[in-house]
Design a protein around this motif. Structure first.
Motif, PDB file in Angstrom:
ATOM      1  N   PRO A   7     -11.400  13.003  13.350  1.00 22.51           N
ATOM      2  CA  PRO A   7     -10.736  11.824  13.918  1.00 22.51           C
ATOM      3  C   PRO A   7     -10.414  10.794  12.842  1.00 22.51           C
ATOM      4  CG  PRO A   7     -13.076  11.827  14.444  1.00 22.51           C
ATOM      5  CD  PRO A   7     -12.787  13.120  13.752  1.00 22.51           C
ATOM      6  N   ILE A   8      -9.416   9.949  13.116  1.00 20.64           N
ATOM      7  CA  ILE A   8      -9.070   8.849  12.217  1.00 20.64           C
ATOM      8  C   ILE A   8     -10.052   7.703  12.472  1.00 20.64           C
ATOM      9  CG2 ILE A   8      -7.284   7.171  11.569  1.00 20.64           C
ATOM     10  CD1 ILE A   8      -6.297   9.965  11.012  1.00 20.64           C
ATOM     11  N   THR A   9     -10.612   7.172  11.393  1.00 20.00           N
ATOM     12  CA  THR A   9     -11.568   6.068  11.501  1.00 20.00           C
ATOM     13  C   THR A   9     -11.044   4.880  10.699  1.00 20.00           C
ATOM     14  OG1 THR A   9     -13.285   7.764  11.480  1.00 20.00           O
ATOM     15  CG2 THR A   9     -14.014   5.487  11.219  1.00 20.00           C
ATOM     16  N   ILE A  10     -11.212   3.668  11.229  1.00 21.52           N
ATOM     17  CA  ILE A  10     -10.826   2.455  10.503  1.00 21.52           C
ATOM     18  C   ILE A  10     -12.120   1.779  10.030  1.00 21.52           C
ATOM     19  CG2 ILE A  10      -9.566   0.268  10.576  1.00 21.52           C
ATOM     20  CD1 ILE A  10      -7.734   2.620  11.249  1.00 21.52           C
ATOM     21  N   VAL A  11     -12.255   1.623   8.725  1.00 18.16           N
ATOM     22  CA  VAL A  11     -13.460   0.979   8.174  1.00 18.16           C
ATOM     23  C   VAL A  11     -13.054   0.009   7.064  1.00 18.16           C
ATOM     24  CG1 VAL A  11     -15.079   2.856   8.678  1.00 18.16           C
ATOM     25  CG2 VAL A  11     -13.837   2.853   6.506  1.00 18.16           C
ATOM     26  N   GLU A  12     -13.964  -0.929   6.767  1.00 15.42           N
ATOM     27  CA  GLU A  12     -13.711  -1.834   5.650  1.00 15.42           C
ATOM     28  C   GLU A  12     -13.596  -1.020   4.362  1.00 15.42           C
ATOM     29  OE1 GLU A  12     -16.417  -5.112   5.374  1.00 15.42           O
ATOM     30  OE2 GLU A  12     -15.267  -6.028   3.734  1.00 15.42           O
ATOM     31  N   ALA A  13     -12.637  -1.369   3.525  1.00 13.21           N
ATOM     32  CA  ALA A  13     -12.438  -0.621   2.280  1.00 13.21           C
ATOM     33  C   ALA A  13     -13.633  -0.822   1.342  1.00 13.21           C
ATOM     34  CB  ALA A  13     -11.152  -1.085   1.604  1.00 13.21           C
ATOM     35  N   ASP A  14     -14.096   0.284   0.794  1.00 14.79           N
ATOM     36  CA  ASP A  14     -15.155   0.275  -0.221  1.00 14.79           C
ATOM     37  C   ASP A  14     -14.488   0.836  -1.478  1.00 14.79           C
ATOM     38  OD1 ASP A  14     -17.104   1.093  -1.987  1.00 14.79           O
ATOM     39  OD2 ASP A  14     -18.414   1.958  -0.459  1.00 14.79           O
ATOM     40  N   LEU A  15     -14.225  -0.039  -2.447  1.00 14.22           N
ATOM     41  CA  LEU A  15     -13.391   0.386  -3.581  1.00 14.22           C
ATOM     42  C   LEU A  15     -14.014   1.526  -4.374  1.00 14.22           C
ATOM     43  CD1 LEU A  15     -11.731  -2.931  -4.763  1.00 14.22           C
ATOM     44  CD2 LEU A  15     -10.806  -1.086  -3.378  1.00 14.22           C
ATOM     45  N   ASP A  16     -15.339   1.585  -4.447  1.00 17.59           N
ATOM     46  CA  ASP A  16     -15.965   2.698  -5.171  1.00 17.59           C
ATOM     47  C   ASP A  16     -15.628   4.035  -4.514  1.00 17.59           C
ATOM     48  OD1 ASP A  16     -17.037   0.994  -6.999  1.00 17.59           O
ATOM     49  OD2 ASP A  16     -18.962   0.796  -5.955  1.00 17.59           O
ATOM     50  N   ARG A  17     -15.571   4.035  -3.192  1.00 19.51           N
ATOM     51  CA  ARG A  17     -15.299   5.274  -2.443  1.00 19.51           C
ATOM     52  C   ARG A  17     -13.824   5.519  -2.217  1.00 19.51           C
ATOM     53  NH1 ARG A  17     -17.845   5.143   3.179  1.00 19.51           N
ATOM     54  NH2 ARG A  17     -16.672   7.054   3.512  1.00 19.51           N
ATOM     55  N   ILE A  22      -6.593   4.930  -1.889  1.00 21.91           N
ATOM     56  CA  ILE A  22      -5.708   3.797  -1.585  1.00 21.91           C
ATOM     57  C   ILE A  22      -4.477   3.852  -2.508  1.00 21.91           C
ATOM     58  CG2 ILE A  22      -5.485   1.276  -1.704  1.00 21.91           C
ATOM     59  CD1 ILE A  22      -8.509   1.166  -0.873  1.00 21.91           C
ATOM     60  N   VAL A  23      -4.716   4.081  -3.799  1.00 19.55           N
ATOM     61  CA  VAL A  23      -3.588   4.167  -4.748  1.00 19.55           C
ATOM     62  C   VAL A  23      -2.640   5.285  -4.315  1.00 19.55           C
ATOM     63  CG1 VAL A  23      -2.920   4.628  -7.143  1.00 19.55           C
ATOM     64  CG2 VAL A  23      -4.948   3.236  -6.667  1.00 19.55           C
ATOM     65  N   GLU A  24      -3.201   6.382  -3.842  1.00 21.55           N
ATOM     66  CA  GLU A  24      -2.383   7.515  -3.413  1.00 21.55           C
ATOM     67  C   GLU A  24      -1.499   7.137  -2.213  1.00 21.55           C
ATOM     68  OE1 GLU A  24      -1.564  10.135  -4.790  1.00 21.55           O
ATOM     69  OE2 GLU A  24      -0.527  11.079  -3.109  1.00 21.55           O
ATOM     70  N   VAL A  25      -2.040   6.312  -1.322  1.00 18.47           N
ATOM     71  CA  VAL A  25      -1.242   5.878  -0.161  1.00 18.47           C
ATOM     72  C   VAL A  25      -0.074   4.996  -0.627  1.00 18.47           C
ATOM     73  CG1 VAL A  25      -1.304   4.484   1.953  1.00 18.47           C
ATOM     74  CG2 VAL A  25      -3.130   6.119   1.487  1.00 18.47           C
ATOM     75  N   TYR A  26      -0.312   4.109  -1.598  1.00 18.15           N
ATOM     76  CA  TYR A  26       0.789   3.309  -2.166  1.00 18.15           C
ATOM     77  C   TYR A  26       1.802   4.235  -2.854  1.00 18.15           C
ATOM     78  CZ  TYR A  26      -1.367  -1.374  -1.633  1.00 18.15           C
ATOM     79  OH  TYR A  26      -1.887  -2.544  -1.146  1.00 18.15           O
ATOM     80  N   ARG A  27       1.285   5.190  -3.636  1.00 21.69           N
ATOM     81  CA  ARG A  27       2.170   6.079  -4.392  1.00 21.69           C
ATOM     82  C   ARG A  27       3.037   6.913  -3.438  1.00 21.69           C
ATOM     83  NH1 ARG A  27       3.424  10.532  -5.534  1.00 21.69           N
ATOM     84  NH2 ARG A  27       1.828  11.458  -4.185  1.00 21.69           N
ATOM     85  N   ALA A  28       2.399   7.445  -2.388  1.00 23.15           N
ATOM     86  CA  ALA A  28       3.127   8.303  -1.442  1.00 23.15           C
ATOM     87  C   ALA A  28       4.256   7.532  -0.748  1.00 23.15           C
ATOM     88  CB  ALA A  28       2.156   8.862  -0.404  1.00 23.15           C
ATOM     89  N   ARG A  41      -6.219  -3.152  -7.932  1.00 25.42           N
ATOM     90  CA  ARG A  41      -7.658  -3.290  -7.659  1.00 25.42           C
ATOM     91  C   ARG A  41      -8.049  -4.768  -7.585  1.00 25.42           C
ATOM     92  NH1 ARG A  41     -11.989   0.764  -8.472  1.00 25.42           N
ATOM     93  NH2 ARG A  41     -13.874  -0.383  -7.969  1.00 25.42           N
ATOM     94  N   THR A  42      -7.513  -5.559  -8.528  1.00 24.35           N
ATOM     95  CA  THR A  42      -7.781  -7.004  -8.505  1.00 24.35           C
ATOM     96  C   THR A  42      -7.276  -7.618  -7.204  1.00 24.35           C
ATOM     97  OG1 THR A  42      -7.601  -7.121 -10.896  1.00 24.35           O
ATOM     98  CG2 THR A  42      -7.312  -9.185  -9.698  1.00 24.35           C
ATOM     99  N   ALA A  43      -6.057  -7.237  -6.799  1.00 25.53           N
ATOM    100  CA  ALA A  43      -5.478  -7.794  -5.572  1.00 25.53           C
ATOM    101  C   ALA A  43      -6.361  -7.492  -4.367  1.00 25.53           C
ATOM    102  CB  ALA A  43      -4.077  -7.225  -5.357  1.00 25.53           C
ATOM    103  N   ILE A  44      -6.886  -6.286  -4.323  1.00 22.10           N
ATOM    104  CA  ILE A  44      -7.725  -5.913  -3.173  1.00 22.10           C
ATOM    105  C   ILE A  44      -9.073  -6.624  -3.252  1.00 22.10           C
ATOM    106  CG2 ILE A  44      -8.855  -4.003  -1.983  1.00 22.10           C
ATOM    107  CD1 ILE A  44      -6.548  -2.200  -3.058  1.00 22.10           C
ATOM    108  N   GLU A  45      -9.640  -6.679  -4.458  1.00 22.32           N
ATOM    109  CA  GLU A  45     -10.935  -7.364  -4.609  1.00 22.32           C
ATOM    110  C   GLU A  45     -10.847  -8.826  -4.187  1.00 22.32           C
ATOM    111  OE1 GLU A  45     -12.895  -4.748  -8.256  1.00 22.32           O
ATOM    112  OE2 GLU A  45     -11.819  -6.599  -8.706  1.00 22.32           O
ATOM    113  N   LEU A  46      -9.714  -9.457  -4.490  1.00 16.61           N
ATOM    114  CA  LEU A  46      -9.560 -10.884  -4.189  1.00 16.61           C
ATOM    115  C   LEU A  46      -8.989 -11.138  -2.797  1.00 16.61           C
ATOM    116  CD1 LEU A  46      -8.416 -12.285  -7.650  1.00 16.61           C
ATOM    117  CD2 LEU A  46     -10.702 -12.257  -6.637  1.00 16.61           C
ATOM    118  N   SER A  47      -8.656 -10.082  -2.075  1.00 21.10           N
ATOM    119  CA  SER A  47      -8.241 -10.243  -0.678  1.00 21.10           C
ATOM    120  C   SER A  47      -9.476 -10.590   0.161  1.00 21.10           C
ATOM    121  CB  SER A  47      -7.605  -8.949  -0.154  1.00 21.10           C
ATOM    122  OG  SER A  47      -6.389  -8.693  -0.833  1.00 21.10           O
TER     123      SER A  47
END
Ligand SMILES: CC(C)(COP(=O)(O)OP(=O)(O)OC[C@H]1O[C@@H](n2cnc3c(N)ncnc32)[C@H](O)[C@@H]1OP(=O)(O)O)[C@@H](O)C(=O)NCCC(=O)NCCS
Length: 143
Positions: A7-17, A22-28, A41-47
């Motif tokens: 199933p599709i799950t929505i969770v808070e982003a954990d950048l280590d995992r 995430i980069v692949e989703v932007y690239r695709a 990475r900076t943009a997401i960390e500071l969001s």
């Protein structure tokens, strides 16, 4: 043989995992952020809040929000892998962000819709600023 998809799950982003996914989703989606992962990475960390949609271990969608924590929230970068679009994932990502900053407490939730995505946001109940006699202004490199 039948393949059962997790199933599709929505969770808070954990950048280590999740960062590689995430980069692949932007690239695709051919978004230029993918060409500069460090800045992304900076943009997401500071969001204020960032979420991923995952299918098993794979990141299949992403969205983030920036907020003052009291009145306003700005939603940005809602992205779903092209092959999984139109299956309700984008809606779930936006709902997770909007629920985090509910209208009972916040004055406004705002975003800039990419060309072609207006109908998506209308389906989610958002309204173009012009409907309120307001005008949104922007400076962008994409002009
Ligand atoms: C825009 C995007 C995030 C939508 O995600 P999605 O998972 O495909 O959307 P959903 O399946 O959750 O769609 C929710 C509803 O919006 C509709 N919808 C989705 N995309 C739409 C579009 N481009 N135009 C009109 N309606 C759209 C769906 O049909 C669905 O309608 P329903 O309520 O009748 O079921 C996705 O298409 C995407 O990643 N696009 C590329 C990146 C992008 O432009 N992001 C927007 C940044 S502003």
């Amino acid at each position: 043989m039948t393949t059962v998809r997790p199933p599709i799950t929505i969770v808070e982003a954990d950048l280590d995992r999740h960062f590689t996914g995430i980069v692949e989703v932007y690239r695709a989606n051919e978004w230029s952020h993918a060409q500069n992962p460090e800045r992304l990475r900076t943009a997401i960390e500071l969001s204020s809040y960032a979420v991923v949609a995952t299918e098993g271990e794979q990141v299949v969608g992403f969205a983030r929000a920036m907020s003052d924590g009291a009145f306003a929230v700005y939603i940005a970068d809602i992205l779903v892998l092209p092959e999984l679009q139109r299956q309700g994932i984008g809606r779930s990502l936006v709902k997770e962000l909007l629920d985090r900053y509910p209208m009972e407490r916040f004055h406004h939730q705002v975003l800039v819709a990419e060309r072609g995505a207006e109908g998506f946001y209308r389906r989610l109940g958002l309204v173009p600023v012009g409907s309120f006699g307001l005008t949104a202004f922007i400076r962008t490199r994409d002009q």
